[in-house]
Design an enzyme around this catalytic site. Structure first.
Site, PDB file in Angstrom:
ATOM      1  N   SER A 233       0.830  -1.197   0.000  1.00  0.00           N
ATOM      2  CA  SER A 233       0.000   0.000   0.000  1.00  0.00           C
ATOM      3  C   SER A 233       0.869   1.252   0.000  1.00  0.00           C
ATOM      4  O   SER A 233       1.711   1.420  -0.887  1.00  0.00           O
ATOM      5  CB  SER A 233      -0.940  -0.070   1.203  1.00  0.00           C
ATOM      6  OG  SER A 233      -2.039   0.774   1.055  1.00  0.00           O
ATOM      7  N   ASP A 460      -8.978  -3.679  -6.160  1.00  0.00           N
ATOM      8  CA  ASP A 460      -8.441  -3.124  -4.916  1.00  0.00           C
ATOM      9  C   ASP A 460      -9.142  -1.807  -4.615  1.00  0.00           C
ATOM     10  O   ASP A 460      -9.177  -0.916  -5.472  1.00  0.00           O
ATOM     11  CB  ASP A 460      -6.931  -2.895  -5.071  1.00  0.00           C
ATOM     12  CG  ASP A 460      -6.230  -2.551  -3.770  1.00  0.00           C
ATOM     13  OD1 ASP A 460      -6.763  -1.710  -3.018  1.00  0.00           O
ATOM     14  OD2 ASP A 460      -5.150  -3.100  -3.516  1.00  0.00           O
ATOM     15  N   HIS A 488      -7.499  -5.561  -0.705  1.00  0.00           N
ATOM     16  CA  HIS A 488      -6.372  -4.640  -0.765  1.00  0.00           C
ATOM     17  C   HIS A 488      -5.067  -5.405  -0.593  1.00  0.00           C
ATOM     18  O   HIS A 488      -4.857  -6.060   0.427  1.00  0.00           O
ATOM     19  CB  HIS A 488      -6.530  -3.596   0.335  1.00  0.00           C
ATOM     20  CG  HIS A 488      -5.477  -2.541   0.343  1.00  0.00           C
ATOM     21  ND1 HIS A 488      -4.969  -1.977  -0.811  1.00  0.00           N
ATOM     22  CD2 HIS A 488      -4.822  -1.932   1.373  1.00  0.00           C
ATOM     23  CE1 HIS A 488      -4.076  -1.077  -0.494  1.00  0.00           C
ATOM     24  NE2 HIS A 488      -3.947  -1.038   0.821  1.00  0.00           N
TER      25      HIS A 488
END
Length: 519
Positions: A233, A460, A488
């Site tokens: 991320s 995502d 995610h």
């Protein structure tokens, strides 16, 4: 709901707060900096000290002590608070590791970061990466983490008390009139003022560039020639920034759930809004197949209408939760958002929504608290404080005031009829930040870096797939690995195809074939 660029691994699947790292300490002995001969500014466009200026830091020796569980060790590393003034004050950074278990020849250290910004890398290492990464990877790497400056145990940014944060998270982020707009901007201003009052010393020095320089300092202190890294991320932006600054020192980098560093804050927030809409549609489609779906078993549009009606009702009359805090629209929306990060949380969301629609908001409140990292005693981790501090320093704000938000609302609502309005208003938070942004959006090419593996998931919510496509295209040595699925990030989430491709890259440096897709 303060969702602006909160980019981290799932708060539902991986808890990263409250973990034991009390064994961290400073001192001397143990590891030497055999790699510090590299110049400190190799590949750096400017602003970093020379190797000679950095020598007092790069030559430090970490004093490792047992901490947490298993065979984890912790230490404290010192870094310049301001790399432009290395002779000035220092900052203490919490570091943890678990040594390679063998068999096989040790490759080096593998740094991990779970995202955020604001997620504790040390907590992530102790709760998951150091014990849950594939055994062949842990056999040949020392698994290492450093909490970025301003995060968790690394001189954390602090802003509000627990009671103040409770009030902040309940502020209406879909204002219906000028008075509610004033209340929202007042909340953002008070948040920023609290950060300045409690953390004014570190606020100008928590940028991603500085965190990347800290990672290179740690590489030197650990004695590694190259930096090997898995970032999820927001951690992908941190890893890409490292590769941009130090391409010749970049080893095997996995950037999972990638950010696009070329996007403005406005475009990034709008893209993320669309990403959560995509995730909600997947949830709604799955929900309609379940007997316990509280949104009905009709079309996605019907589910969207029902959820918006629920949010509106919670706005008008907050729902009891069995405690003093009630579930208004802001917390209800945050609870739904939290479950969008991981499809494994969808059953919990169905139950929580069903209960809330019958007058019990406890389940959605629990989901919202997990998102904000609030514990049962009312104490918050510093996730949201560090998140704002880093984001507001890394790029100019999306908006400078409510008028600009109002003008942008149609585009946000087009991106997501469910979440658009709230996401647009939440992007106003950096408008009142006390420190001017030092970063600007730009393409990252990292010319000269070894092959870098970029991983993207097609549905995502937090880091839309097109961001991974863009980053892989920008990086001169980037390779894109695609996971066709929900949730995610992709590594370690159940796809043998994804895990095998990443493990192979980490163990022998060979990225997957161009265009590799997994499901």
């Amino acid at each position: 709901m303060d969702s602006r660029r909160l980019l981290r691994t799932s708060a539902i699947a991986v808890a990263t707060t409250g973990l034991l790292i009390s064994g961290c300490s400073s001192g001397s002995s143990s590891t030497s900096a055999t790699a510090s001969a590299h110049t400190a500014t190799d590949g750096d466009p400017g602003g970093a000290p020379s190797a000679e200026e950095l020598a007092p830091y790069s030559s430090q020796k970490l004093s490792w002590r047992a901490c947490g569980v298993a065979k984890f060790e912790c230490a404290t590393m010192k870094a310049p608070l301001d790399y432009a003034k290395p002779a000035g004050p220092s900052i203490n950074l919490a570091v943890a590791r678990v040594k390679a278990t063998g068999p096989g020849k040790r490759i080096g250290s593998l740094l991990v970061n779970p995202g955020g910004p604001g997620g504790s890398a040390v907590g992530y290492l102790q709760s998951y990466a150091g014990i849950g990464y594939p055994a062949p990877v842990r056999a040949r790497y020392d698994m290492v983490a450093v909490d970025p400056r301003g995060v968790a145990r690394s001189e954390p940014v602090e802003c509000l008390t627990g009671q103040q944060m409770d009030a902040y998270t309940e502020v209406d982020q879909t204002p219906d009139d000028p008075a509610q707009q004033t209340a929202l901007t007042k909340a953002f201003k008070e948040f920023a003022a609290g950060c300045e009052a409690k953390s004014g010393k570190v606020l100008p020095h928590v940028s991603t560039v500085e965190a990347a320089r800290d990672m290179d300092l740690l590489r030197q202190v650990l004695g590694d020639e190259k930096l090997h890294y898995v970032g999820a991320s927001y951690g992908t932006f941190l890893g890409a920034t490292y590769a941009e600054l130090y391409p010749s020192r970049t080893g095997r980098l996995v950037l999972d759930g990638a950010m696009d560093p070329s996007l403005s804050s406005l475009d990034m927030n709008r893209d993320q809004t669309a990403g959560f809409e995509t995730a909600f549609k997947s949830f709604a489609t799955d929900c309609a197949k379940q007997k316990d779906c509280p949104l009905g078993r009709g079309s996605v549009e019907d589910a969207s209408d029902r959820l918006r009606a629920f949010f509106k009702a919670a706005d008008a009359k907050p729902i009891p939760t069995g405690q003093s805090r009630k579930l208004g629209e802001a917390l209800a929306t945050t609870g739904v958002i939290a479950a969008m990060y991981d499809e494994a949380a969808w059953p919990e969301l169905r139950t929580a929504l069903a209960r809330a629609m019958k007058g019990d908001g406890a389940g959605l409140l629990t989901l919202a608290d997990s998102y904000y990292e609030r514990d049962a005693s009312g104490k918050y981790a510093n996730l949201m404080f560090a998140n704002a501090a880093v984001n507001c320093l890394d790029a100019p704000p999306s908006f400078t005031g409510p008028t600009e938000v109002t003008a942008a609302l149609p585009s946000f609502e087009q991106a997501s009829p469910v979440f658009g309005e709230g996401f647009a208003w939440s992007a106003l938070n950096c408008a009142y930040w006390p420190v001017k942004a030092t970063g600007t959006p730009h393409r990252i090419e990292a010319k000269g870096a070894a092959p870098i593996l970029v991983v993207g998931t097609t549905r995502d919510p937090a880091t839309p797939y097109k961001w991974a496509q863009s980053l892989a295209d920008q990086l001169s040595s980037g390779t894109l690995l695609t996971y066709e699925g929900d949730g995610h990030t992709a590594y370690g989430r159940g796809s043998d195809c994804i895990d095998t491709a990443i493990n192979t890259y980490l163990l022998d440096g060979t990225p997957p074939a161009k265009g590799k897709r997994c499901s």
